[in-house]
Design a protein around this motif. Structure first.
Motif, mmCIF file in Angstrom:
data_model
loop_
_atom_site.group_PDB
_atom_site.id
_atom_site.type_symbol
_atom_site.label_atom_id
_atom_site.label_comp_id
_atom_site.label_asym_id
_atom_site.label_seq_id
_atom_site.Cartn_x
_atom_site.Cartn_y
_atom_site.Cartn_z
ATOM 1 N N GLN A 391 0.821 -1.035 0.099
ATOM 2 C CA GLN A 391 -0.031 -0.068 -0.068
ATOM 3 C C GLN A 391 0.946 1.370 0.132
ATOM 4 O O GLN A 391 0.564 2.229 -0.731
ATOM 5 N N ARG A 392 1.951 1.299 0.641
ATOM 6 C CA ARG A 392 2.875 2.465 0.690
ATOM 7 C C ARG A 392 3.424 2.735 -0.556
ATOM 8 O O ARG A 392 3.519 3.797 -0.898
ATOM 9 N N ASN A 393 3.779 1.747 -1.494
ATOM 10 C CA ASN A 393 3.713 1.817 -2.820
ATOM 11 C C ASN A 393 5.058 2.734 -3.064
ATOM 12 O O ASN A 393 5.057 3.589 -4.007
ATOM 13 N N GLN A 394 6.238 2.539 -2.358
ATOM 14 C CA GLN A 394 7.212 3.271 -2.450
ATOM 15 C C GLN A 394 7.966 2.727 -3.682
ATOM 16 O O GLN A 394 8.235 1.617 -3.790
ATOM 17 N N GLN A 395 8.222 3.740 -4.873
ATOM 18 C CA GLN A 395 9.099 3.260 -5.991
ATOM 19 C C GLN A 395 10.345 3.118 -5.797
ATOM 20 O O GLN A 395 11.287 3.786 -5.191
ATOM 21 N N ARG A 396 11.012 1.794 -6.318
ATOM 22 C CA ARG A 396 12.335 1.410 -6.411
ATOM 23 C C ARG A 396 13.070 2.576 -7.265
ATOM 24 O O ARG A 396 14.117 3.196 -6.756
ATOM 25 N N ILE A 397 12.702 2.767 -8.526
ATOM 26 C CA ILE A 397 13.159 3.613 -9.390
ATOM 27 C C ILE A 397 11.964 4.803 -9.382
ATOM 28 O O ILE A 397 10.852 4.596 -9.839
ATOM 29 N N ALA A 398 12.361 6.201 -9.143
ATOM 30 C CA ALA A 398 11.301 7.115 -9.349
ATOM 31 C C ALA A 398 11.044 7.380 -10.660
ATOM 32 O O ALA A 398 11.727 7.296 -11.722
#
Lengths: 398, 398, 398
Positions: A391-398
């Protein structure tokens, strides 16, 4: 694979009881319950799918992952590094050289000194029979004491990156390869795997790979056959584990002195050189006595012994004996390939070439296996945390 | 400890004038004002409590922490690594080998070449009398020039990780241990500490630990006694610092040629081997002349000289002389423990065993001391920034 | 420089066609179009201005930057490290020793094994003529295969950190220095640059610097003169590139056997030692045959040959021949400075001293050049992403 699929896998993970892994080490696969083993595979798959979807599973904002390699390593070093990096930890090498170091006070002290901000300690110590796993347990006890005394803010988790007994990150990555290849853990039931000795012009290769394989694959209801020439026995304790596992899982564990017999109708073959257990015990003793002449003599003896079994090669002819003439060929790499990396070795070039991609896939799971081991040891409720990360859905590559 | 307690400590920090540390180096404790020394302890305590509460003090999102170790190190290397990681910096080792490298142009150039994106440079250079600290100042001048010329975007802060004169991260961690042990910096007033030479079967151990201890502990109103056999004098300049400090702080600094006298009624004992200053000077000269035969001869001479003082051992008998027979035993580790790490050494096994946990605690503060030194050098208004970090409440482990 | 200026530079970048760099490697400058070369400079300048304004261009939240240095390196290692760190990648060294390693199967396998979570691979392999660049292409092909087969989640980008043919991160940093010095890329048009051999008491320095310079500077409409004594020819293929470039860009490429002639009216001088191409070919062959006696003999021969040209020194006298007696002096560092780092070398101390700050500036651009190469290879629409990063306004130091 979509997010919905990942959510489905997380649900499956939630049904497994992996509580015993929390704050514990990963030293031998047979120390862990079936649910815990399954949870490692499931978590590894989830982490892999998250990364493929550019969703970061980074749970550490800082923290060290200590590495101690007492034997050369490229594959495992990079796998450990990748796993640590994926989760947000920074690798710091502990460089003690490759010699057997003093035990006792030094181990206790060093273990604590490097752990003030360490969340994980990965150790490869596979050179000396009776020493590697014992050393890991000594480190584990030391940091447990340090944590209990309030000296360490956190109790670093130990990950066995190969010892004298087991090579759990390898065997688990191998098993994950089988799961991916055959479809599921359940699909391994009834499959025949031949863990076979193979000739190599080198000597002294660790026993932890064949031991790890028979100690793990017997849990999945597989028919596990261990093949080797006389004199290349593995540790009897591990054979006992394999027998017990097979009985519990409804598969089998058997031994043979013939590579061909092992290959007959096998779904999977794993031909690999290793040193005789007894010779490794003798070698450890010689090293302990600093008997360099004895070691040289032993080396010559071992090479001569090996040379008697040059026909233990994974050839096209032997491969035709396997199920549908197309068993899955496995190896922990690097392999001794006849005519490529040596004059005569473990496998012919044509067999190796045909399986190169599968072999690379096999290796590709190790970073995720290690990351899963760390994740399950450091996160109290892994399924919930993975849901949260999704859910946080933090991207590894912006 | 609650957030309210951390806020209280930040208030105390705000009352200290640490402005002189901003953008400056940490090379010798006696270069720094009393307020600055106190600010380091306070900041270290705050950072420690924040981490224990899972609140990250990460102020750097990227940036390098250069490390240059010209002598082996495990403890200090991991402490530096941990501190850098805690604050968000990435360690990059500068590996020049352990030999004395050329000075002048090479130092200036290398210092700038590694600093384009470096926020900190940590250096251990303790092998040669008259060289280590001088080298650090040469590096400091070089990066100051580079920064002034606009070549460097930032002026990296130097942290002395042990030189020929001082070992500030060790002595400050030692003092933090005393603060934690006795309750506060004020509680150290009037305490007697015996910094004593002790026998070791090795030779050539740096003088920076005893020098660091007498140069720092004399600031806190303690009664500091330096004990050693004749011929094991430390640098006269540092003794002068100790005398001046003691006079200013209302404590004392005295010397004795008897370990027993030093231990008498001591609250704290710090028995440790070191090499004679004169011998170290001679050794530096021999190295400069590449006189390897001279060095070997000197080593034999020093070992023979040491052997005259095998009774300089921290024994149970000597410990009974101390305050309530239970002075706090300290050591920078690793210690030479009689019957454990050597036949006869600095301390008996029973004394060492009893103080193992305190010794590990003593070592555990070094990462925080280093982090505090960096923090105070790189953050303009440290109290405000710590308050902000507390409010940001970024978790170290998600 | 304000944010508005950065936005202006991003607009200029958007007008350049750098699509060919996306997911590709950076191996030779002459593999890349003029727009791509310009895009690297522009991106490097933007990243530099962002960092100077404390705005982080971190696009990776995790990921490895593999480094493989087959030759010693401090400058390039720190530049690569800095670039990786700036963008959010973690460097993991692949340590294979400095020997020529086996090609074929080993290269393919190792390249894939280290790349499971690698976004970049930086390689320095400059020791053997005909080997370094070929090795890089072998690695590139290997990871392309692995990516195509679905084994690698991402295809790591290769960055040539110096090979036998080109040293693109050096020559591009050098060119960026000229752009910063003279005002713009356009301002280089018509400038005369003397790339000259210079005497050094060492031997066997790579040819990649002079080759990189003539292969790159000829693109900007400059008058590029290559000067060297007979016998110090560079690779004919690179001279052909230089000639072709000069014709296309409206500048010139010429050769001379006189340092004075090259310096005459030069705007820029780049005096540097290198080894004769033919000798390097011979050396590679000798290494291949493990002919250590042959190598020693060759070394003596080369040093004797060098000694014939001790007057090839960048002296004050020669500098008076240059434009307004004040050509910009360049060097990749470290230089052999007469009376400082050697008895007689490439440049006199007074010339070097006068240009120290410019030389350090020259070196300071390398981290940004490398970061720009990575950025353009990994980010699909670099101008948009930079705009987004500018708006994100994430601080490097909190």
């Amino acid at each position: 694979m979509s997010k919905a699929n990942i959510e489905e896998m997380i649900k499956q993970l939630a049904e497994l009881d992996s509580a015993g892994m929390y704050l514990d080490d990963f030293l031998l696969t047979w120390d862990r319950s079936d649910d815990e083993i399954s949870a490692v595979f499931k978590t590894a798959q989830i982490l892999m799918q998250m990364r493929k979807n550019n969703i970061s599973p980074q749970v550490f904002e800082s923290g060290l992952a200590v590495s101690l390699f007492r034997d050369n390593s490229t594959r495992t070093r990079f796998s450990y590094s990748s796993a640590a990096n994926l989760l947000g930890l920074t690798v710091q090498d502990l460089d003690e050289g490759k010699s057997q170091i003093a035990h006792g006070e030094t181990v206790r002290e060093t273990a604590n000194m490097v752990s003030f901000m360490a969340d994980v300690i990965g150790i490869r110590d596979d050179m000396y029979i009776g020493k590697g796993n014992a050393y890991m347990r000594e480190v584990a006890d030391s940091v447990s004491q340090g944590y209990a005394a309030g000296i360490l803010e956190q109790r670093p988790t130990l990950v066995n990156l190969q010892c004298d007994i087991d090579h759990p990150t390898q065997s688990m990555a191998d098993a994950m390869h089988l799961i991916q290849h055959f479809g599921s853990l359940e699909d391994l039931k009834g499959k025949k795997i031949a863990m076979s000795w193979a000739y190599s012009p080198s000597y002294g290769k660790p026993l932890s790979v064949p031991q790890g394989i028979i100690g793990l694959m017997t849990r999945f209801g597989m028919d596990v056959v261990l093949a080797h020439p006389q004199g290349y026995e593995v540790m009897p304790e591990v054979e006992a584990v394999a027998l017990k596992n097979a009985a519990a899982a409804g598969g089998s564990f058997s031994k043979t002195g013939s590579m061909a017999e092992a290959f007959q109708d096998a779904d999977i073959v794993y031909p690999k050189s290793w040193a005789p257990f007894n010779a490794m015990e003798k070698r450890t003793e010689l090293y302990g006595n600093h008997d360099m002449d004895g070691i040289k003599a032993l080396e010559q003896e071992l090479l001569a012994q090996n040379a008697n079994f040059k026909d233990w090669e994974c050839s096209e002819r032997l491969m035709t004996l396997t199920k549908d003439r197309s068993a899955l060929y496995m190896h922990c790499l690097p392999a001794d390939i006849t005519g490529v990396s040596c004059k005569q070795g473990e496998v012919t070039a044509s067999v190796f070439d045909r399986y190169r991609d599968p072999l690379y896939f096999e290796a590709s799971y190790k970073p995720y296996i290690i990351a899963a081991m760390i994740f399950l040891a450091k996160v109290k409720d892994p399924a919930s945390k993975l849901t949260w990360l999704l859910q946080r859905n933090q991207q590894r590559i912006a």
